[in-house]
Write an enzyme that holds these catalytic residues in place. Structure first.
Site, mmCIF file in Angstrom:
data_model
loop_
_atom_site.group_PDB
_atom_site.id
_atom_site.type_symbol
_atom_site.label_atom_id
_atom_site.label_comp_id
_atom_site.label_asym_id
_atom_site.label_seq_id
_atom_site.Cartn_x
_atom_site.Cartn_y
_atom_site.Cartn_z
ATOM 1 N N ASP A 68 -27.668 -31.772 -45.103
ATOM 2 C CA ASP A 68 -28.723 -31.644 -46.110
ATOM 3 C C ASP A 68 -29.202 -33.022 -46.529
ATOM 4 O O ASP A 68 -28.426 -33.983 -46.579
ATOM 5 C CB ASP A 68 -28.209 -30.880 -47.344
ATOM 6 C CG ASP A 68 -27.688 -29.496 -46.976
ATOM 7 O OD1 ASP A 68 -28.431 -28.753 -46.326
ATOM 8 O OD2 ASP A 68 -26.539 -29.180 -47.338
ATOM 9 N N ASP A 70 -31.287 -34.857 -49.687
ATOM 10 C CA ASP A 70 -31.847 -34.751 -51.039
ATOM 11 C C ASP A 70 -32.680 -35.985 -51.346
ATOM 12 O O ASP A 70 -32.344 -37.102 -50.932
ATOM 13 C CB ASP A 70 -30.729 -34.609 -52.075
ATOM 14 C CG ASP A 70 -29.922 -33.325 -51.881
ATOM 15 O OD1 ASP A 70 -30.459 -32.387 -51.263
ATOM 16 O OD2 ASP A 70 -28.772 -33.268 -52.346
ATOM 17 N N ASP A 146 -22.073 -38.177 -60.398
ATOM 18 C CA ASP A 146 -20.640 -38.038 -60.618
ATOM 19 C C ASP A 146 -19.812 -39.198 -60.070
ATOM 20 O O ASP A 146 -19.090 -39.865 -60.814
ATOM 21 C CB ASP A 146 -20.140 -36.696 -60.053
ATOM 22 C CG ASP A 146 -20.640 -36.429 -58.632
ATOM 23 O OD1 ASP A 146 -21.181 -37.360 -58.011
ATOM 24 O OD2 ASP A 146 -20.471 -35.288 -58.156
#
Length: 462
Positions: A68, A70, A146
């Protein structure tokens, strides 16, 4: 450039921008999907900042191939939608834009702000962020992420990598470190503890000592996480090709008892070593199937994870004299309901899990008719694979698995001969699954009275 940026209410993080130019890193555009490149270029051409961000940058720097991609930008979701007709806006907790290119979805997020702007689009409950649509700068966006290795930005404008929180050095050290105060970050989102364990296992990183230390005290916060979200996180842990390493890391971290308490208790008893070997073999088999591109199902893995507590409780029920069929149904429902308080297993998987369990005793019933019926059962293959995993339980189970393996290699005629040599089932009318219910006596056929010759048929009364 060094500055202090608020990461959450009452907390700040020191930001020190480091730009790694194209010639000093290994990211190549040929390894970035065409959809992601189209999004990056169009945003940049429209005057917006556009960066590849997160796991994709991390994995590309490690020499991997991300699944993926982003994108982070200063464009709002509405701006993105105006630029792309193939865009849809999703999310309430975090509003995002999804740009669709055939089977590929490029997720585009606007830079998140660190402090509430008074719009009401940030909502915090007991330290947990339950809604956050406050936008900010790239520096604020970086400290909101994070882990430091997930806060690296690939700039499409000059092909450099931007590092605001020391993530590039941590990546080179192969260390997972939280941005900001670990206790506060875990209280904001307890699932970050599971993400730390999963990423460390997947990437073969170590978890920084200050990021690992709060697990013992804060693990119980996972009870506050939505069970559906923990199901999704479980799929990422166990079904992405590193399930065995993730399971071992989850167990050694102490968090297994907070997410799968029944499994943790079953592993802790005297016979837990056999159960552990079964789980690890099941995880290893799943990892191998993922590597080969073969399909895997969550039902099989969850059936393995919960087999220890199910088997132990069924044996207790049978010792009390409970009918076998009823015992499997009752205990299966009981265990699934208890586990669903922590991890919400969808009903379609729960049905398959309970069928895999309830078919196990039927492998021991090798009468002719029952063998034929079991071979034709739609869940036979999954239940058979499960039986093979149980070989370590006893020599009898191993022998049973070998017998069923041999039966499946026979031709139709050979199978018929093999089955004809087996004893006939006690009663053709007995319940197939339980086999503890006696067959009902056959009813005698009703005799029809002969009509007298010439008798007129009576019309039914009105």
């Amino acid at each position: 450039m060094t500055e202090t940026v608020p990461s959450s209410p009452g907390a700040t993080v020191q930001v020190n921008l480091r730009v790694i130019p194209r010639e000093q890193h290994t990211i190549s555009r040929k390894n970035i999907s065409s959809g992601a490149l189209r999004v990056l270029y169009r945003l940049n051409e429209a005057g917006f900042a556009a960066f590849l961000v997160g796991g994709a940058v991390r994995d590309l720097l490690l020499g991997g191939r991300p699944k993926d991609f982003d994108v982070a930008t200063d464009a709002t979701p509405e701006d993105v939608k105006r630029l792309f007709r193939n865009c849809r806006l999703i999310g309430r907790r975090f509003r995002l834009a999804h740009v669709v290119f055939g089977n590929e979805i490029v997720e585009v997020a606007t830079f998140r702000g660190s402090s509430d702007d008074g719009s009401g689009d940030r909502h915090v409950v007991d330290g947990r962020i339950v809604r956050d649509n406050v936008y900010g700068t790239i520096e604020e966006d970086a400290v909101r992420r994070d882990f430091t290795v997930n806060a690296l930005y690939y700039d499409i404008a000059d092909f450099s990598v931007r590092d605001y929180v020391g993530g590039y050095e941590d990546l080179m050290r192969r260390e997972l470190r939280l941005i900001g105060d670990p206790v506060q970050r875990y209280r904001e989102d307890p699932v970050r503890m599971l993400r730390a364990v999963r990423l460390a296992a997947k990437l073969e990183f170590s978890i920084a000592a200050d990021a690992r230390a709060p697990f013992d005290d804060l693990g119980e916060l996972l009870l506050q996480a939505p069970p559906a979200r923990l199901f999704d996180e479980s799929l990422k842990m166990f079904m992405a090709g590193s399930g065995l390493k993730s399971f071992r890391a989850l167990d050694t971290s102490g968090l297994l008892a907070d997410v799968y308490p029944l499994t943790a208790r079953a592993l802790a008893i005297k016979s837990g070593a056999t159960f552990r070997a079964m789980i690890e073999q099941g995880m290893a088999n799943t990892d191998a199937r993922v590597a080969e591109g073969k399909p895997v199902t969550p039902a099989f893995l969850f059936a393995i994870l919960l087999w220890g507590p199910v088997r132990a409780q069924v044996e207790k029920e049978l010792a009390r004299g409970t009918d076998m069929n009823l015992a499997w149904i009752r205990i299966g429902n009981l265990v699934m309901n208890e586990q669903s308080k922590h991890v919400a297993i969808p009903r379609r998987f729960a049905i398959a899990i309970e069928e895999i369990w309830s078919l196990q005793p039927r492998f021991e019933q090798r009468q002719r008719k029952r063998v034929s019926r079991l071979l034709a059962h739609p869940r036979f293959r999954a239940a058979y694979d499960f039986l093979l995993l149980r070989a370590g339980e006893s020599a009898e189970i191993a022998t049973l698995g070998a017998w069923w393996t041999q039966v499946q290699t026979l031709s139709h005629d050979e199978l018929a001969v093999q089955l004809n040599a087996l004893p006939t089932a006690p009663s053709a009318g007995a319940e197939e699954a339980g086999d503890s219910v006696a067959a009902a006596p056959k009813k005698r056929p009703r005799r029809r009275r002969k009509r007298l010759p010439g008798a007129a048929a009576q019309a039914p009364s009105e």
